[in-house]
Scaffold this motif. Structure first.
Motif, mmCIF file in Angstrom:
data_model
loop_
_atom_site.group_PDB
_atom_site.id
_atom_site.type_symbol
_atom_site.label_atom_id
_atom_site.label_comp_id
_atom_site.label_asym_id
_atom_site.label_seq_id
_atom_site.Cartn_x
_atom_site.Cartn_y
_atom_site.Cartn_z
ATOM 1 N N THR A 1 0.847 -1.195 0.000
ATOM 2 C CA THR A 1 0.000 0.000 0.000
ATOM 3 C C THR A 1 0.883 1.246 0.000
ATOM 4 N N PRO A 2 0.591 2.226 -0.858
ATOM 5 C CA PRO A 2 1.400 3.452 -0.869
ATOM 6 C C PRO A 2 1.268 4.253 0.429
ATOM 7 N N LYS A 3 2.358 4.889 0.820
ATOM 8 C CA LYS A 3 2.391 5.699 2.037
ATOM 9 C C LYS A 3 1.289 6.753 2.038
ATOM 10 N N GLU A 4 1.047 7.389 0.886
ATOM 11 C CA GLU A 4 0.026 8.432 0.797
ATOM 12 C C GLU A 4 -1.360 7.895 1.154
ATOM 13 N N ARG A 5 -1.642 6.654 0.759
ATOM 14 C CA ARG A 5 -2.947 6.038 1.054
ATOM 15 C C ARG A 5 -3.095 5.798 2.562
ATOM 16 N N VAL A 6 -2.025 5.360 3.210
ATOM 17 C CA VAL A 6 -2.059 5.130 4.660
ATOM 18 C C VAL A 6 -2.318 6.444 5.393
ATOM 19 N N VAL A 7 -1.613 7.497 4.991
ATOM 20 C CA VAL A 7 -1.794 8.807 5.621
ATOM 21 C C VAL A 7 -3.213 9.315 5.365
ATOM 22 N N GLN A 8 -3.744 9.051 4.184
ATOM 23 C CA GLN A 8 -5.114 9.458 3.863
ATOM 24 C C GLN A 8 -6.110 8.738 4.780
ATOM 25 N N MET A 9 -5.872 7.464 5.090
ATOM 26 C CA MET A 9 -6.779 6.676 5.936
ATOM 27 C C MET A 9 -6.665 7.054 7.409
ATOM 28 N N LEU A 10 -5.415 7.214 7.897
ATOM 29 C CA LEU A 10 -5.181 7.365 9.330
ATOM 30 C C LEU A 10 -4.823 8.779 9.775
ATOM 31 N N GLY A 11 -4.560 9.662 8.842
ATOM 32 C CA GLY A 11 -4.185 11.023 9.199
ATOM 33 C C GLY A 11 -2.693 11.137 9.449
ATOM 34 N N ALA A 12 -2.311 12.257 10.020
ATOM 35 C CA ALA A 12 -0.895 12.504 10.293
ATOM 36 C C ALA A 12 -0.387 11.527 11.360
ATOM 37 N N PRO A 13 0.794 10.969 11.143
ATOM 38 C CA PRO A 13 1.329 10.026 12.136
ATOM 39 C C PRO A 13 1.770 10.734 13.411
ATOM 40 N N LEU A 14 1.794 9.973 14.498
ATOM 41 C CA LEU A 14 2.278 10.469 15.778
ATOM 42 C C LEU A 14 3.768 10.774 15.684
ATOM 43 N N ASN B 1 18.751 2.246 4.593
ATOM 44 C CA ASN B 1 18.482 1.957 3.181
ATOM 45 C C ASN B 1 17.276 2.711 2.621
ATOM 46 N N GLY B 2 17.016 3.907 3.114
ATOM 47 C CA GLY B 2 15.927 4.705 2.586
ATOM 48 C C GLY B 2 14.551 4.335 3.106
ATOM 49 N N LYS B 3 14.482 3.386 4.032
ATOM 50 C CA LYS B 3 13.202 2.982 4.596
ATOM 51 C C LYS B 3 12.736 4.021 5.613
ATOM 52 N N THR B 4 11.420 4.114 5.802
ATOM 53 C CA THR B 4 10.845 5.014 6.801
ATOM 54 C C THR B 4 9.782 4.268 7.595
ATOM 55 N N ALA B 5 9.368 4.854 8.709
ATOM 56 C CA ALA B 5 8.321 4.257 9.538
ATOM 57 C C ALA B 5 7.441 5.349 10.117
ATOM 58 N N HIS B 6 6.162 5.050 10.219
ATOM 59 C CA HIS B 6 5.198 5.929 10.881
ATOM 60 C C HIS B 6 4.610 5.195 12.076
ATOM 61 N N VAL B 7 4.344 5.933 13.139
ATOM 62 C CA VAL B 7 3.665 5.372 14.307
ATOM 63 C C VAL B 7 2.348 6.106 14.477
ATOM 64 N N TYR C 1 7.825 1.394 5.770
ATOM 65 C CA TYR C 1 7.764 1.539 4.312
ATOM 66 C C TYR C 1 9.117 1.221 3.717
ATOM 67 N N ASP C 2 9.113 0.629 2.534
ATOM 68 C CA ASP C 2 10.370 0.388 1.833
ATOM 69 C C ASP C 2 10.840 1.681 1.174
ATOM 70 N N ALA C 3 11.947 1.616 0.464
ATOM 71 C CA ALA C 3 12.541 2.818 -0.138
ATOM 72 C C ALA C 3 11.633 3.459 -1.185
ATOM 73 N N GLY D 1 8.411 3.795 -0.816
ATOM 74 C CA GLY D 1 7.258 4.387 -0.150
ATOM 75 C C GLY D 1 6.053 3.476 -0.065
ATOM 76 N N LYS D 2 6.261 2.165 -0.183
ATOM 77 C CA LYS D 2 5.174 1.184 -0.067
ATOM 78 C C LYS D 2 5.301 0.451 1.273
ATOM 79 N N VAL D 3 4.173 0.063 1.848
ATOM 80 C CA VAL D 3 4.170 -0.645 3.135
ATOM 81 C C VAL D 3 4.930 -1.959 2.995
ATOM 82 N N SER D 4 5.869 -2.186 3.921
ATOM 83 C CA SER D 4 6.588 -3.459 3.946
ATOM 84 C C SER D 4 6.159 -4.312 5.140
ATOM 85 N N THR D 5 5.915 -3.684 6.296
ATOM 86 C CA THR D 5 5.424 -4.421 7.471
ATOM 87 C C THR D 5 4.536 -3.515 8.324
ATOM 88 N N THR D 6 3.619 -4.158 9.046
ATOM 89 C CA THR D 6 2.807 -3.449 10.047
ATOM 90 C C THR D 6 2.889 -4.239 11.341
#
Length: 109
Positions: free
Chosen positions: A43-56, A63-69, A91-93, A95-100
């Motif tokens: 799932t694209p990062k933008e879609r997750v933010v659209q569903m859940l709002g701004a992360p905490l 390696n360019g990976k990011t994480a939202h809480v 998210y992987d490099a 910007g797609k979800v790799s793990t939750t």
């Protein structure tokens, strides 16, 4: 008789000790299975933010990976408990979800 805050029920809606519900409502009653269905891998990062709002919080990983809480908390002073759900989305490099990872806690006081 005029309103007297001294006699008001603090546990009633709007009172200082009323139940508090904070964070994305979508996380209120989830489990690992529903999170995997709601936010599948890829799932694209933008879609997750659209569903859940701004992360905490947002973290930069290797390696360019990011994480939202994301966090949802329900506090009931009258029933003396706190329920909390923390969702970590990595998210992987690209910007797609790799793990939750969902963590749930229940505390009484």
């Amino acid at each position: 008789m005029p309103y007297d805050p001294y006699y008001a029920n603090p546990y009633a809606a709007g009172g200082a000790l009323a139940d508090k519900d904070e964070g994305p409502a979508m996380l209120a009653n989830v489990d690992e299975t529903s999170i995997k269905a709601l936010i599948p891998v890829g799932t694209p990062k933008e879609r997750v933010v659209q569903m859940l709002g701004a992360p905490l919080s947002t973290s930069a990983l290797s390696n360019g990976k990011t994480a939202h809480v994301y966090s949802h908390t329900f506090t009931s002073y009258s029933r003396r408990f706190v329920d909390m759900q923390m969702l970590n989305v990595e998210y992987d490099a690209s910007g797609k979800v790799s793990t939750t990872t969902l963590t749930k806690t229940h505390s009484t006081f």
